[in-house]
Design a protein around this motif. Structure first.
Motif, mmCIF file in Angstrom:
data_model
loop_
_atom_site.group_PDB
_atom_site.id
_atom_site.type_symbol
_atom_site.label_atom_id
_atom_site.label_comp_id
_atom_site.label_asym_id
_atom_site.label_seq_id
_atom_site.Cartn_x
_atom_site.Cartn_y
_atom_site.Cartn_z
ATOM 1 N N GLU A 183 11.544 3.340 -0.528
ATOM 2 C CA GLU A 183 11.395 2.195 1.065
ATOM 3 C C GLU A 183 10.321 1.493 0.995
ATOM 4 O OE1 GLU A 183 10.461 5.993 3.747
ATOM 5 O OE2 GLU A 183 8.776 4.385 3.927
ATOM 6 N N GLY A 184 10.325 0.403 1.633
ATOM 7 C CA GLY A 184 9.240 -0.711 2.044
ATOM 8 C C GLY A 184 9.253 -1.631 0.760
ATOM 9 N N GLY A 185 7.941 -2.062 0.750
ATOM 10 C CA GLY A 185 7.767 -3.101 -0.294
ATOM 11 C C GLY A 185 6.456 -2.671 -1.227
ATOM 12 N N ASP A 186 6.221 -3.414 -2.081
ATOM 13 C CA ASP A 186 4.910 -2.704 -2.963
ATOM 14 C C ASP A 186 3.719 -2.225 -2.138
ATOM 15 O OD1 ASP A 186 6.742 -3.232 -5.003
ATOM 16 O OD2 ASP A 186 5.566 -4.872 -5.767
ATOM 17 N N ARG A 187 3.481 -3.179 -1.218
ATOM 18 C CA ARG A 187 2.183 -2.752 -0.186
ATOM 19 C C ARG A 187 2.344 -1.613 0.411
ATOM 20 N NH1 ARG A 187 1.446 -9.002 1.553
ATOM 21 N NH2 ARG A 187 3.691 -8.754 1.460
ATOM 22 N N ASP A 188 3.711 -1.153 0.935
ATOM 23 C CA ASP A 188 3.700 0.092 1.364
ATOM 24 C C ASP A 188 3.524 1.201 0.508
ATOM 25 O OD1 ASP A 188 4.649 -0.920 4.026
ATOM 26 O OD2 ASP A 188 6.264 -1.779 2.913
ATOM 27 N N GLN A 189 3.843 0.913 -0.629
ATOM 28 C CA GLN A 189 3.470 2.132 -1.622
ATOM 29 C C GLN A 189 1.773 2.257 -1.728
ATOM 30 O OE1 GLN A 189 6.454 3.178 -2.016
ATOM 31 N NE2 GLN A 189 7.274 1.168 -1.329
ATOM 32 N N VAL A 190 1.181 1.183 -1.812
ATOM 33 C CA VAL A 190 -0.261 1.307 -1.655
ATOM 34 C C VAL A 190 -0.770 2.262 -0.632
ATOM 35 C CG1 VAL A 190 -2.452 0.128 -1.565
ATOM 36 C CG2 VAL A 190 -0.699 -0.867 -3.247
ATOM 37 N N LYS A 191 -0.302 1.961 0.662
ATOM 38 C CA LYS A 191 -0.463 2.594 1.808
ATOM 39 C C LYS A 191 -0.106 3.951 1.767
ATOM 40 C CE LYS A 191 0.205 -1.490 4.525
ATOM 41 N NZ LYS A 191 1.216 -2.466 5.259
ATOM 42 N N ALA A 192 1.031 4.340 1.001
ATOM 43 C CA ALA A 192 1.370 5.797 1.004
ATOM 44 C C ALA A 192 0.518 6.575 -0.133
ATOM 45 C CB ALA A 192 2.944 5.712 0.206
ATOM 46 N N ILE A 193 -0.169 5.868 -0.897
ATOM 47 C CA ILE A 193 -1.016 6.563 -1.935
ATOM 48 C C ILE A 193 -2.374 6.684 -1.093
ATOM 49 C CG2 ILE A 193 -2.866 6.148 -3.655
ATOM 50 C CD1 ILE A 193 -0.571 4.496 -5.248
ATOM 51 N N ALA A 194 -2.760 5.619 -0.105
ATOM 52 C CA ALA A 194 -3.875 5.751 0.807
ATOM 53 C C ALA A 194 -3.767 7.140 1.652
ATOM 54 C CB ALA A 194 -4.214 4.575 1.579
ATOM 55 N N ALA A 195 -2.428 7.139 2.310
ATOM 56 C CA ALA A 195 -2.150 8.341 3.039
ATOM 57 C C ALA A 195 -1.864 9.649 2.491
ATOM 58 C CB ALA A 195 -0.902 7.845 3.976
ATOM 59 N N GLY A 196 -2.115 9.783 1.174
ATOM 60 C CA GLY A 196 -1.889 10.955 0.600
ATOM 61 C C GLY A 196 -0.533 11.414 0.038
ATOM 62 N N GLU A 197 0.570 10.514 0.408
ATOM 63 C CA GLU A 197 1.722 10.693 0.388
ATOM 64 C C GLU A 197 2.159 11.016 -1.272
ATOM 65 O OE1 GLU A 197 5.376 9.355 2.884
ATOM 66 O OE2 GLU A 197 3.566 8.117 3.618
ATOM 67 N N CYS A 198 1.537 10.038 -2.233
ATOM 68 C CA CYS A 198 1.694 10.136 -3.420
ATOM 69 C C CYS A 198 0.525 9.618 -4.120
ATOM 70 C CB CYS A 198 3.081 9.265 -3.722
ATOM 71 S SG CYS A 198 2.935 7.678 -2.687
ATOM 72 N N ASP A 199 0.499 9.991 -5.448
ATOM 73 C CA ASP A 199 -0.805 9.484 -6.392
ATOM 74 C C ASP A 199 -0.707 8.353 -7.169
ATOM 75 O OD1 ASP A 199 -1.736 11.804 -5.523
ATOM 76 O OD2 ASP A 199 -1.167 13.085 -7.237
ATOM 77 N N ILE A 200 0.570 7.768 -7.414
ATOM 78 C CA ILE A 200 0.450 6.504 -8.182
ATOM 79 C C ILE A 200 1.901 5.950 -7.611
ATOM 80 C CG2 ILE A 200 -0.426 7.332 -10.334
ATOM 81 C CD1 ILE A 200 2.478 7.592 -11.691
ATOM 82 N N ALA A 201 1.947 4.753 -7.855
ATOM 83 C CA ALA A 201 3.246 3.810 -7.419
ATOM 84 C C ALA A 201 3.371 2.638 -8.384
ATOM 85 C CB ALA A 201 2.946 3.257 -6.030
ATOM 86 N N ILE A 202 4.519 2.117 -8.299
ATOM 87 C CA ILE A 202 4.987 0.944 -9.227
ATOM 88 C C ILE A 202 4.903 -0.198 -8.392
ATOM 89 C CG2 ILE A 202 6.616 -0.175 -10.628
ATOM 90 C CD1 ILE A 202 7.836 3.061 -10.925
ATOM 91 N N GLY A 203 4.215 -1.390 -8.819
ATOM 92 C CA GLY A 203 3.794 -2.506 -8.085
ATOM 93 C C GLY A 203 3.569 -3.693 -8.718
ATOM 94 N N ASN A 204 3.674 -4.665 -8.148
ATOM 95 C CA ASN A 204 2.982 -6.192 -8.773
ATOM 96 C C ASN A 204 1.728 -6.066 -8.586
ATOM 97 O OD1 ASN A 204 5.598 -6.635 -9.496
ATOM 98 N ND2 ASN A 204 5.954 -8.202 -8.207
#
Ligand SMILES: [Fe+2]
Length: 334
Positions: free
Chosen positions: A193-214
């Protein structure tokens, strides 16, 4: 006789079309990214650059305008969008020793329909707290069960992820790529879901540890007081295709089929590949200059060095349809 020839030569010289004093650019990129380039080019050459910002329907618009299109050039991002306009038959091939010398062959169309100007790497954002140095190695490794429940990403059908999957196909073929997608999907902490920035926010929120992004999104977030705290919790790690390098995509330029100001437009294209323009353009969006050896911004350089994958984007682009099919087959977003 001599006099006559001289007169004829003079007549021919005046009849030769002078370089147009303005060109027209359709840009999918935001005006603030283009303006510094336009200003510098006009200051140097006296050629004005009129930029029309076109958010959606670039190919459709060029098709509808046909021969009457005022556009000389298109500036856009991602190989998917460049292919869209090429496939809509609204571009023309450009032959330029200057462009060929500046832009690596892997970042331009062999037929000259598009040229990469900047690159962005598709990398891993990793939690500074929860991911150790060296834990992220390859794209292939992201399918390893050790990452179960720890990975976030945007839709598998987003242009950026389609290109990454297409690159995986160039390395390993479709069957192995399907297995990889299934493994990656099994490791996701949540549905894409969301864009790449949302994955960074999810890491910050503790939802995941790594994400794929630009890469550049980290630069954008750090510059935004609201998003900077999330960006501060991650660092950029550069996975590679096993035995090769890190996947990059491009922002690029193409000349339209109708290009009313062909020669002046070519001059702008070639100028965009100059050291000066490459530095300006890459810096405005925290990207990498496509031309080797041009200095990166301090922020971008601080993310570290990496090896670019050796597969050409033209080859990768050819596997986009197969990649889309695989993403759908494994119901990646489901
Ligand atoms: Fe983007």
């Amino acid at each position: 006789m001599t006099l006559r020839l001289t007169a004829l030569a003079a007549l021919l010289a005046t009849a030769l079309p002078a370089l147009a004093d303005e060109i027209n650019v359709y840009s999918h990129r935001q005006p603030e990214l283009i303006q510094p380039l336009v200003d510098a080019f006009t200051a140097e050459t006296g050629i004005a650059v009129n930029v029309a910002f076109i958010d959606k329907g670039m190919a459709e618009r060029l098709v509808a305008e046909g021969d009457r299109s005022p556009a000389d050039l298109v500036l856009t991002v991602d190989i998917a969008r460049l292919m869209q306009i090429v496939e809509a038959d609204v571009t023309q091939p450009v032959t330029s020793p200057v462009l060929d010398a500046a832009i690596p062959a892997t970042l331009r169309d062999p037929a000259g329909h598009w040229f990469g100007l900047t690159t962005r790497a598709r990398i891993v954002y990793a939690s500074k707290d929860r991911v150790a140095d060296g834990e992220v190695t390859s794209y292939e490794d992201l399918a390893d069960p050790k990452w179960k429940g720890r990975i976030c990403t945007r839709s598998g059908l987003s242009d950026y992820n389609v290109a990454l999957t297409a690159a995986m196909i160039t390395h390993h073929g479709e069957e192995a790529t399907q297995t990889w997608l299934e493994g990656l999907k099994a490791n996701l902490a949540r549905k894409p879901e969301g864009g790449d920035r949302d994955q960074v926010k999810a890491i910050a929120a503790g939802e995941c540890d790594i994400a794929i992004g630009n890469t550049y999104y980290i630069g954008q977030m750090l510059a935004d007081p609201e998003q900077a705290p999330a960006a501060e919790t991650v660092r950029i790690l550069f996975p590679v295709f096993e035995g090769d390098g890190t996947h990059v995509n491009i922002s690029g330029v193409a000349m339209t089929k109708s290009a009313p100001n062909h020669d002046a437009a070519l001059k702008f294209m070639e100028w965009l590949a100059s050291d000066e323009a490459q530095k300006i353009y890459a810096e405005t969006n925290n990207e990498y200059p496509a031309k080797p050896g041009v200095e990166r911004s301090a922020l971008v350089a601080g993310w570290g060095d990496f090896t670019q994958d050796s597969k050409s984007l033209a080859e990768i682009a050819g596997f986009r349809p197969a990649a889309v099919k695989l993403v759908e087959t494994v119901d990646f977003d489901g």
